[in-house]
Design a protein around this motif. Sequence first.
Motif, PDB file in Angstrom:
ATOM      1  N   GLN A 179       0.830  -1.208   0.000  1.00 44.93           N
ATOM      2  CA  GLN A 179       0.000   0.000   0.000  1.00 44.93           C
ATOM      3  C   GLN A 179       0.861   1.254   0.000  1.00 44.93           C
ATOM      4  O   GLN A 179       0.585   2.209  -0.741  1.00 44.93           O
ATOM      5  CB  GLN A 179      -0.912  -0.008   1.222  1.00 44.93           C
ATOM      6  N   ASN A 183       0.938   4.241  -2.802  1.00 50.81           N
ATOM      7  CA  ASN A 183       0.690   5.619  -2.374  1.00 50.81           C
ATOM      8  C   ASN A 183       1.838   6.549  -2.742  1.00 50.81           C
ATOM      9  O   ASN A 183       1.651   7.761  -2.861  1.00 50.81           O
ATOM     10  CB  ASN A 183       0.469   5.673  -0.859  1.00 50.81           C
ATOM     11  N   GLU A 216      -8.116  -1.819   2.764  1.00 47.36           N
ATOM     12  CA  GLU A 216      -7.504  -0.544   2.376  1.00 47.36           C
ATOM     13  C   GLU A 216      -6.983  -0.613   0.938  1.00 47.36           C
ATOM     14  O   GLU A 216      -7.095   0.366   0.182  1.00 47.36           O
ATOM     15  CB  GLU A 216      -6.370  -0.207   3.335  1.00 47.36           C
ATOM     16  N   SER A 220      -8.345   1.592  -2.350  1.00 47.57           N
ATOM     17  CA  SER A 220      -7.396   2.351  -3.179  1.00 47.57           C
ATOM     18  C   SER A 220      -7.383   1.866  -4.623  1.00 47.57           C
ATOM     19  O   SER A 220      -6.505   2.257  -5.400  1.00 47.57           O
ATOM     20  CB  SER A 220      -5.982   2.237  -2.592  1.00 47.57           C
TER      21      SER A 220
END
Length: 342
Positions: A179, A183, A216, A220
């Motif tokens: 993640q 990001n 999560e 995303s």
Amino acid sequence: MIWEDGFYLWFLLLIPLLYGGYWWHKRQQGERRSEYFDNRLVQQLRKNFWKTGDKVRLISFLAATLFFIVALAGPKIGTEVREVQRKGVNLMVALDLSTSMNAEDVRPSRLEKAKFEINRLINRLQGDRIGLLIFTDQAFLQVPFTTDYSALRLFIDIANSDQMPSGGTNFSAAMRTAQDSFNSLDEQEQGNAADVLLFVGDGENHGPGYDAQLEELVESNVVTFSIGIGTPNGAPIPVYDENGTLASYERDNSGNTITTRLESDAMRNIANAGGGEYYEIRSGSDNIEPFFSRLDELERGEFSSQEFADYKNQYQVLLGIGLFFLMITLFFPETKPRIFEK
């Protein structure tokens, strides 16, 4: 000037050989003719023969051969500017390096088979960005997103369980690291390309729950695929000495040999919740061919547009000149035209 394939220039040695063969043939022809006819009769029989035209055809043929060979070698003269656009997906590969991946129920081992399939995947990529993270009970970003596939292969080849501080497995840590990698891509780097996480392991998780981290990733818009490697019956985990000889098998605190099994349900649940698909490798002949097709279906973004200067191949000019001399060879008159006769 450089050459596309300079090997063909060796064929230029054929030109003196052709000329020498022509000269030898003419000499032999003249000697045989002189055995049967005197020079005065030969002149009468060859009254319309044009010696200059014969030389012109020979020179034209040799010149055509010269230009054809040089054109075949591909001379590159000057430069041309080309624009290359990179399009693809953002693919992060999460590779399990826990000791259970050394089990040999999939030959030569689970880990070696996983590395082989990842290398096959890299060979199929065209412009996609790919990264590599490795994990046990901790996760490390080994290679950030890159299009340098050669460098990535080096890191995959050296990946082994000995480089990790412990031999457990923590899916949550791997997903958190993945993640963070997605990001880190800004909007320009993202390029509207699909984000894909490929989770590779045997499904054994010794860490905390990972549902929150997986959710999560889904929020995303990261599509998660998983590859389970191993067999339901499992196998012991071999321990080799420094000479590569089998020394023993991994044992628990009670001294019993540990048998590691493929936890297909866990890997399947990861793929189902992540919007991807689950693939399973139970033997050395299995592969992840279906994943290649799914990867092609995902949205491919434009990462960058690069311009570079390259030498321009000028073989067309030489080929045209060679054809011109070939036409002279074929159609130049054998007899003297009347305009040259006295």
